[in-house]
Structures are given as C-alpha cells and as structure tokens.
Scaffold this motif. Sequence first.
Motif: not given
Length: 487
Positions: A185-206
């Motif tokens: 869940e850590f990489p999506v923090l770079f997108l500025g939102a909680k993992p619970s509010n970030t669309p799954s598609f953004y797993s590209f950050m992983n």
Amino acid sequence: MKKSIAIIGSGFSALSASCYLAKEGYKVTIFEKNSSIGGRARQLKKDGFTFDIGPTWYWMPDVFERFFNDFNKKPSDYYELEKLNPAYSVYFDKDDYITIEDTLEKIYLAFEKEEPGSSKKLKKFIDNAQNNYEVAIKDLVYRPGVSPLELVTPVTIKKIHQFLSTIKRDVRKEFKNNRLAQILEFPVLFLGAKPSNTPSFYSFMNYADFGIGTFHPKKGMYQVVLAMEKLAKSLGVDIKTENPIDKIIVDKGKATGIISKGKTYNADIVLSGADYHHSETLLSKENRQYSEKYWSKKTFAPSSLLFYVGFNKKLKNVNHHTLFFDVDFEAHAQDIYDTPKWPENPLFYASFPSITDENSAPDGKEAGIFLIPLAPGIEDTEALRTLYFNKIIDRFEDLTSQEVKDSIIFKESFCVNDFIKDYNSYKGNAYGMANTLMQTAFLRPNLKSNKVENLYFTGQLTVPGPGVPPALISGKLVADLIKKHQV
C-alpha cells in the motif's frame, strides 16, 4: 515573428514545458519567485552537507528517458544514475524490518520468508501491475484530460473494475499479513491519497517500485533540475529568478502578459507552473475558473514536516531510504484526511543519501532527511516542530538500536508555513491534489483556462497528478495543447 510565452514558476513541469515550447520556436521566459530554480526540488547546503529539500525518490526512469529523448538527449548526458540496492527498508518494531532489494526475484524471497505462499500471490499482483503500467505510463497519462473519452479504450473497458475497486481492497483480499499489505500500500502514498481511496488501477505504482526499482542521481535529485535548466537554456529559454508575479494581465478576455515586481512583461501566452489555486488569485475574480468553495472541497495530498539533519558520525541499521511503520497507519491517515490534526503517533520516513553518495556529507558524517506526512492547513509552530522531532528521534534511536541525539551537528526544518511562503502552496500541501477516482484525468483542474484565452496551467494540481515523473509529463501535455490551439 516568434510568439512569446511567459511561464510562471520553474518546477519540473514548468521546465519541461519550457523545453518543448522553445523547441517549437516560441520565445520562452521563465519567472521564478525564489533565488534558485526547481520549485519544490531545491537544495540546502550547510557545513559541507547537501540535502534535497523536496523530492528524494527517483522512480520511473523511463519517463525521464522519454523526456530527454524528445530532445535527442539522454539522462546520462547530464547526470549519473545508480540503482539502489536495497531500494529501502521498512521498520515494524525494534530491530524488526523487511528489506526490499533491487530485483523481483529477491523481493519474492523476502515475501516468502515473511509469509509462506505469498510470493505466488505477489507474482500475480505484480503481473497485473506491470500491465497497468504499460497502459498508464505508455498511454493514458500522456492524454491532456480534455474529455472523459480519453479514458475509454478497449483496454480500459476491460479494466473498468480496477477503477471501481481500491488498492486497499485488492491488496487486503490477497495478503492477510499486515506487514506485507502495508508495503504494497505504501507506493500509492506518492499519489497523495489513502489506499482505501485510490483506484486499483494505480497498482502500476507497485510495478514502478518492485519491477523497475529505485534510483539515485549522483549528487542528488537537484541534478535533474540542473539538467533541465541546461537543456532549456540551450534551446533559448530565458530564466529570471527572484521575480515573483504580482498579476496576470488580461485584456478583453485574453492573457497578454504578467506584472513582476511592478514591471510589465508583455506575452502572447501565459503559462503558470505555480500552484494552481495561487495562480488564479493573480486574476480578477471574474476570470477565475474555480471558486474558493471548489478548492476547499478537494482532497489535497498531505503537507510534510521535514528535518534536514547533519550527524557527526555514520549511522547504522538504516538504508538510503528507510520507512518507519511501527505505529498505526490508519490512525495517522485519519489525522491527515478525515479529522485533520497533528498525529499522536506519526509514521515517518528517513533518507540518508550519504550512504550512497559521498557528495551528500563530509567524510565520516551522515546526512539525514526525516519526513512526517501531515494534514495541509494545520497549525505550524516552532514548538510543534521541536516536539515532533523529539518524538521521531526517540523512536528512531529505539528502533535502530543506536544513540544519535548527541551526534547531531545541526537540524533545519521545513513545514506548512514554509510550503506556503516559498511555493504559494494551497494550505501548505506538499504534493498537490490527490489522485482519487473523482480527481483523475478530466476531473482535475484544466490545463487550459476556460475563462481567459491564451492562459494555461501545468503541474501537480492538473493532469496527470502528483510526483516528479507526472510533472515532466504535465509539461509536455500543456506544450502540446498550446501548439494545437495556437496553430
């Protein structure tokens, strides 16, 4: 006669746009309010130590390569890049951490050691993340956010469920081990939102994290800024520092220049790479696209309390990048996004660039950067900064089993008030507007003003979103838009 463009600000997006526009033959002038360029990506130099004030993570090297390739250059023409191994470590308790190394094979082993059977799940997860990366970084993020139809492709239609689910839901469904889940869940923090509010598609950050890896430019991230400056100047861009903007001039519904320090500079086109909200305050109210109510309802990325610390010795049990997840992530996230306040027990991140880069600190000494994510807009005082520095240093000493307080030569801090003062940042946010589902692509503030002709915007509050690679892309998108509309 070449059309002239006045660009406000000199962050990554503004520098990127300046290069593309100059290449197209425009006469480009950048106006920067501070004494050095780079926007948030400036440097602090003190007593032989060098710190990156802003971004410290170099991810998605392919985006940087694509940028420089557009000018028949490559990053290695300007700076030396090193892949970090390990990429980073994550502390969960005293002397208890998981290390993320530099290849997927090693990361699979680390997961398997933590939870037998998890490597198979991780491989499936990363395969999907890689596919998302191919779709996003090679295609979707290079679209200007003008129409919802930009998101409708045969591939995205098949992935619609990944826009409706969230990173947290998908990760927690497969990974029951909380430590492994938090790392994913850590990489999506770079997108500025909680993992619970970030669309799954953004797993590209992983995939950016595990599949491509973490890099470090020798002498720091500021080398990228210097590289872009060198490129811009070679293309004819004029850069004026210590030139804050007083006003964007609008005549008969058209932007015709800017006023800086009381002096008028005429321009055919005005492009702002400064904070979007601040940029619109440089216009009269009737020329603004977005109201104060609009901005107040948006989800902004966190602000940060940062410390730049010089130590008189080398530190142990840490890596170049080290995360401290020894407290409740959900409680800290609530204090950022739900009920904004100073967190009781904050997670924090530390970077020690001198572990990798001898240029960061004098011989035998260590440069340390400490970051606590905070809610934007909260109270910021010296007393609070001191209180929280002591909190994290106490924990740092305990978790890494070493004493460091007596080895501190100096510490400098940077927080909400500084983000506002130095960058005109809305509520002192550090990363811009979060990439939630309702703040993605065409739902973000426009690259082109719909109120004022020949007025454009770029940067982390517009498309594609927060982060250094997206900022480079944002500069290209707005340059393409200007070229299209000015033909």
